[in-house]
Design a protein around this motif. Structure first.
Motif, PDB file in Angstrom:
ATOM      1  N   ALA A 208      -5.890  -4.557   6.768  1.00  0.00           N
ATOM      2  CA  ALA A 208      -7.152  -3.994   7.176  1.00  0.00           C
ATOM      3  C   ALA A 208      -7.030  -2.613   7.602  1.00  0.00           C
ATOM      4  O   ALA A 208      -7.867  -1.813   7.516  1.00  0.00           O
ATOM      5  CB  ALA A 208      -7.676  -4.867   8.304  1.00  0.00           C
ATOM      6  N   ALA A 209      -5.801  -2.253   8.246  1.00  0.00           N
ATOM      7  CA  ALA A 209      -5.778  -0.764   8.434  1.00  0.00           C
ATOM      8  C   ALA A 209      -5.392  -0.035   7.394  1.00  0.00           C
ATOM      9  O   ALA A 209      -6.038   1.271   7.220  1.00  0.00           O
ATOM     10  CB  ALA A 209      -4.400  -0.665   9.450  1.00  0.00           C
ATOM     11  N   ALA A 210      -4.682  -0.277   6.226  1.00  0.00           N
ATOM     12  CA  ALA A 210      -4.662   0.309   4.954  1.00  0.00           C
ATOM     13  C   ALA A 210      -6.125   0.690   4.349  1.00  0.00           C
ATOM     14  O   ALA A 210      -6.401   1.577   3.869  1.00  0.00           O
ATOM     15  CB  ALA A 210      -3.917  -0.458   3.850  1.00  0.00           C
ATOM     16  N   GLN A 211      -6.926  -0.346   4.527  1.00  0.00           N
ATOM     17  CA  GLN A 211      -8.438  -0.240   3.937  1.00  0.00           C
ATOM     18  C   GLN A 211      -9.018   0.984   4.443  1.00  0.00           C
ATOM     19  O   GLN A 211      -9.974   1.513   3.776  1.00  0.00           O
ATOM     20  CB  GLN A 211      -9.252  -1.741   4.145  1.00  0.00           C
ATOM     21  N   THR A 212      -8.803   1.191   5.858  1.00  0.00           N
ATOM     22  CA  THR A 212      -9.186   2.510   6.343  1.00  0.00           C
ATOM     23  C   THR A 212      -9.201   3.633   5.716  1.00  0.00           C
ATOM     24  O   THR A 212     -10.027   4.673   5.494  1.00  0.00           O
ATOM     25  CB  THR A 212      -8.584   2.833   7.706  1.00  0.00           C
ATOM     26  N   TYR A 213      -8.272   3.929   4.976  1.00  0.00           N
ATOM     27  CA  TYR A 213      -7.857   4.879   4.040  1.00  0.00           C
ATOM     28  C   TYR A 213      -8.297   4.714   2.500  1.00  0.00           C
ATOM     29  O   TYR A 213      -8.003   5.627   1.713  1.00  0.00           O
ATOM     30  CB  TYR A 213      -6.280   5.256   3.795  1.00  0.00           C
ATOM     31  N   GLU A 214      -8.780   3.572   2.203  1.00  0.00           N
ATOM     32  CA  GLU A 214      -9.074   3.305   0.930  1.00  0.00           C
ATOM     33  C   GLU A 214     -10.762   3.069   0.607  1.00  0.00           C
ATOM     34  O   GLU A 214     -11.288   3.455  -0.569  1.00  0.00           O
ATOM     35  CB  GLU A 214      -8.525   2.053   0.202  1.00  0.00           C
ATOM     36  N   ASP A 215     -11.364   2.986   1.686  1.00  0.00           N
ATOM     37  CA  ASP A 215     -12.849   3.031   1.568  1.00  0.00           C
ATOM     38  C   ASP A 215     -13.411   4.219   1.570  1.00  0.00           C
ATOM     39  O   ASP A 215     -12.914   5.317   1.871  1.00  0.00           O
ATOM     40  CB  ASP A 215     -13.389   2.372   2.981  1.00  0.00           C
ATOM     41  N   ALA A 228      -7.126   7.453  -3.018  1.00  0.00           N
ATOM     42  CA  ALA A 228      -7.358   8.523  -4.018  1.00  0.00           C
ATOM     43  C   ALA A 228      -6.159   9.360  -4.246  1.00  0.00           C
ATOM     44  O   ALA A 228      -5.739   9.832  -5.369  1.00  0.00           O
ATOM     45  CB  ALA A 228      -8.522   9.099  -3.909  1.00  0.00           C
ATOM     46  N   SER A 229      -5.623   9.803  -3.006  1.00  0.00           N
ATOM     47  CA  SER A 229      -4.389  10.456  -2.886  1.00  0.00           C
ATOM     48  C   SER A 229      -3.089  10.153  -3.438  1.00  0.00           C
ATOM     49  O   SER A 229      -2.192  10.592  -4.490  1.00  0.00           O
ATOM     50  CB  SER A 229      -4.059  11.044  -1.550  1.00  0.00           C
ATOM     51  N   VAL A 230      -2.755   8.575  -3.027  1.00  0.00           N
ATOM     52  CA  VAL A 230      -1.445   8.315  -3.209  1.00  0.00           C
ATOM     53  C   VAL A 230      -1.726   6.496  -3.772  1.00  0.00           C
ATOM     54  O   VAL A 230      -1.279   5.663  -2.928  1.00  0.00           O
ATOM     55  CB  VAL A 230      -0.314   8.257  -2.261  1.00  0.00           C
ATOM     56  N   PRO A 231      -2.507   6.388  -4.809  1.00  0.00           N
ATOM     57  CA  PRO A 231      -2.782   4.994  -5.053  1.00  0.00           C
ATOM     58  C   PRO A 231      -1.693   4.176  -5.083  1.00  0.00           C
ATOM     59  O   PRO A 231      -1.687   3.051  -4.966  1.00  0.00           O
ATOM     60  CB  PRO A 231      -3.752   4.999  -6.208  1.00  0.00           C
ATOM     61  N   ASP A 232      -0.569   4.591  -5.800  1.00  0.00           N
ATOM     62  CA  ASP A 232       0.554   3.774  -6.161  1.00  0.00           C
ATOM     63  C   ASP A 232       1.046   3.330  -4.930  1.00  0.00           C
ATOM     64  O   ASP A 232       1.707   2.388  -4.875  1.00  0.00           O
ATOM     65  CB  ASP A 232       1.612   4.771  -7.048  1.00  0.00           C
ATOM     66  N   SER A 233       1.134   4.138  -3.830  1.00  0.00           N
ATOM     67  CA  SER A 233       1.767   3.939  -2.611  1.00  0.00           C
ATOM     68  C   SER A 233       1.085   2.871  -1.812  1.00  0.00           C
ATOM     69  O   SER A 233       1.529   1.818  -1.240  1.00  0.00           O
ATOM     70  CB  SER A 233       1.827   5.023  -1.649  1.00  0.00           C
ATOM     71  N   PHE A 234      -0.310   2.699  -2.180  1.00  0.00           N
ATOM     72  CA  PHE A 234      -0.928   1.314  -1.510  1.00  0.00           C
ATOM     73  C   PHE A 234      -0.924   0.334  -2.267  1.00  0.00           C
ATOM     74  O   PHE A 234      -0.963  -0.581  -1.579  1.00  0.00           O
ATOM     75  CB  PHE A 234      -2.529   2.139  -1.554  1.00  0.00           C
ATOM     76  N   ARG A 235      -0.705   0.398  -3.467  1.00  0.00           N
ATOM     77  CA  ARG A 235      -0.449  -0.785  -4.407  1.00  0.00           C
ATOM     78  C   ARG A 235       0.985  -1.144  -4.086  1.00  0.00           C
ATOM     79  O   ARG A 235       1.001  -2.306  -3.715  1.00  0.00           O
ATOM     80  CB  ARG A 235      -0.272  -0.454  -5.821  1.00  0.00           C
ATOM     81  N   LEU A 236       1.974  -0.464  -3.831  1.00  0.00           N
ATOM     82  CA  LEU A 236       3.197  -0.886  -3.593  1.00  0.00           C
ATOM     83  C   LEU A 236       3.205  -1.704  -2.091  1.00  0.00           C
ATOM     84  O   LEU A 236       3.760  -2.577  -1.774  1.00  0.00           O
ATOM     85  CB  LEU A 236       4.066   0.083  -3.459  1.00  0.00           C
ATOM     86  N   LEU A 237       2.570  -1.280  -1.014  1.00  0.00           N
ATOM     87  CA  LEU A 237       2.384  -1.552   0.206  1.00  0.00           C
ATOM     88  C   LEU A 237       1.921  -3.114   0.159  1.00  0.00           C
ATOM     89  O   LEU A 237       2.342  -4.059   0.874  1.00  0.00           O
ATOM     90  CB  LEU A 237       1.343  -0.873   1.089  1.00  0.00           C
ATOM     91  N   LYS A 238       1.063  -3.465  -0.792  1.00  0.00           N
ATOM     92  CA  LYS A 238       0.441  -4.697  -0.782  1.00  0.00           C
ATOM     93  C   LYS A 238       1.485  -5.673  -1.590  1.00  0.00           C
ATOM     94  O   LYS A 238       1.493  -6.696  -1.373  1.00  0.00           O
ATOM     95  CB  LYS A 238      -1.061  -4.781  -1.330  1.00  0.00           C
ATOM     96  N   LYS A 239       2.212  -5.072  -2.451  1.00  0.00           N
ATOM     97  CA  LYS A 239       3.224  -5.851  -3.115  1.00  0.00           C
ATOM     98  C   LYS A 239       4.475  -6.216  -2.059  1.00  0.00           C
ATOM     99  O   LYS A 239       4.964  -7.149  -2.309  1.00  0.00           O
ATOM    100  CB  LYS A 239       3.789  -5.176  -4.289  1.00  0.00           C
ATOM    101  N   ASN A 240       4.740  -5.131  -1.460  1.00  0.00           N
ATOM    102  CA  ASN A 240       6.005  -5.413  -0.522  1.00  0.00           C
ATOM    103  C   ASN A 240       5.666  -4.681   0.987  1.00  0.00           C
ATOM    104  O   ASN A 240       6.018  -3.415   0.859  1.00  0.00           O
ATOM    105  CB  ASN A 240       7.125  -4.995  -1.164  1.00  0.00           C
TER     106      ASN A 240
END
Length: 250
Positions: A208-215, A228-240
């Motif tokens: 939910a906190a991460a979504q703040t930066y994805e909305d 938009a800036s570091v999409p791979d990092s947000f994907r990695l966060l959800k993976k691990n």
């Protein structure tokens, strides 16, 4: 009461360079300190410290309509989309508000959220040392946790270098350094790390906190600044979601 708090409280201070660093590098650790029953006592308070507003992100160009948005596959127009007037200061204010919302979702109250404006891309170790010393004076015997001085981002590395210098000269007694999720996954930081405590039951708060930066809702100050800036990092966060740490001088 203020003096008693200063004297007896053990504070955990997390200096971060930009809005979203707290999520991508330290999020599950912050949740652990706030919600793990083993850590919950009156002598353990978590503080978040933001050093810059992250105003020089290229996402500003996307929101300003100067660069094509690859998420929406178009050029945005602040006037047509109803979020004019728009400028870099408005963008920065939005990102800082995103940080405050993220902090609240991680369990950090506003009185324990500290905002500075050192200038995105211009953070110096000297400036960070001054801030850490001020915080150490306000909250004696604190434990400090920053991003690693091995990071290849100027602002990240200098916050780590500042903390390392203060640890080595005895100003700070306890210091830990965090490796970003992307750097850890790619093996970019060649130091021995260890995993921070983590429990998947905290994922709903973290995501939910991460979504703040994805909305994307620019009328309300959400510019998908991290997504938009570091999409791979947000994907990695959800993976691990686990964080990785190393000790001083590693």
């Amino acid at each position: 009461m203020r003096e008693l708090i200063k004297k007896y409280t053990l504070s955990l201070l997390f200096p971060t360079s930009h809005p979203d660093d707290e999520i991508l590098s330290m999020g599950s650790s912050i949740l652990s300190h706030n919600f793990n029953p083993d850590n919950q006592d009156n002598n353990n308070l978590t503080h978040l410290v933001l050093l810059t507003g992250g105003e020089h992100s290229f996402v500003y160009d996307i929101a300003a309509g100067e660069r094509k948005c690859y998420i929406h596959n178009k050029y945005h127009n602040p006037h047509k989309e109803g979020y004019a007037p728009f400028n870099r200061e408005v963008f920065k204010e939005g990102k800082v508000e995103n940080f405050k919302l993220s902090a609240a979702m991680l369990g950090v109250t506003p009185d324990r959220t500290h905002i500075y404006d050192l200038g995105n891309g211009d953070v110096s170790a000297k400036e960070v040392k001054k801030i850490i010393k001020e915080l150490q004076a306000e909250y004696p015997n604190s434990k400090f946790k920053s991003m690693t001085y091995h990071d290849d981002h100027h602002d990240h590395a200098n916050s780590g270098k500042a903390l390392l210098e203060l640890f080595n000269n005895g100003t700070v007694d306890d210091a830990r350094f965090y490796v970003t999720a992307s750097d850890y996954a790619k093996g970019k930081v060649k130091v021995d790390t260890f995993p921070a405590p983590y429990d998947e039951k905290w994922n709903s708060y973290l995501f939910a906190a991460a979504q703040t930066y994805e909305d994307w809702n620019p009328r309300k100050g959400f510019y998908h600044s991290g997504g938009a800036s570091v999409p791979d990092s947000f994907r990695l966060l959800k993976k691990n979601p686990r964080n990785y740490i190393h000790t001083p001088n590693d």
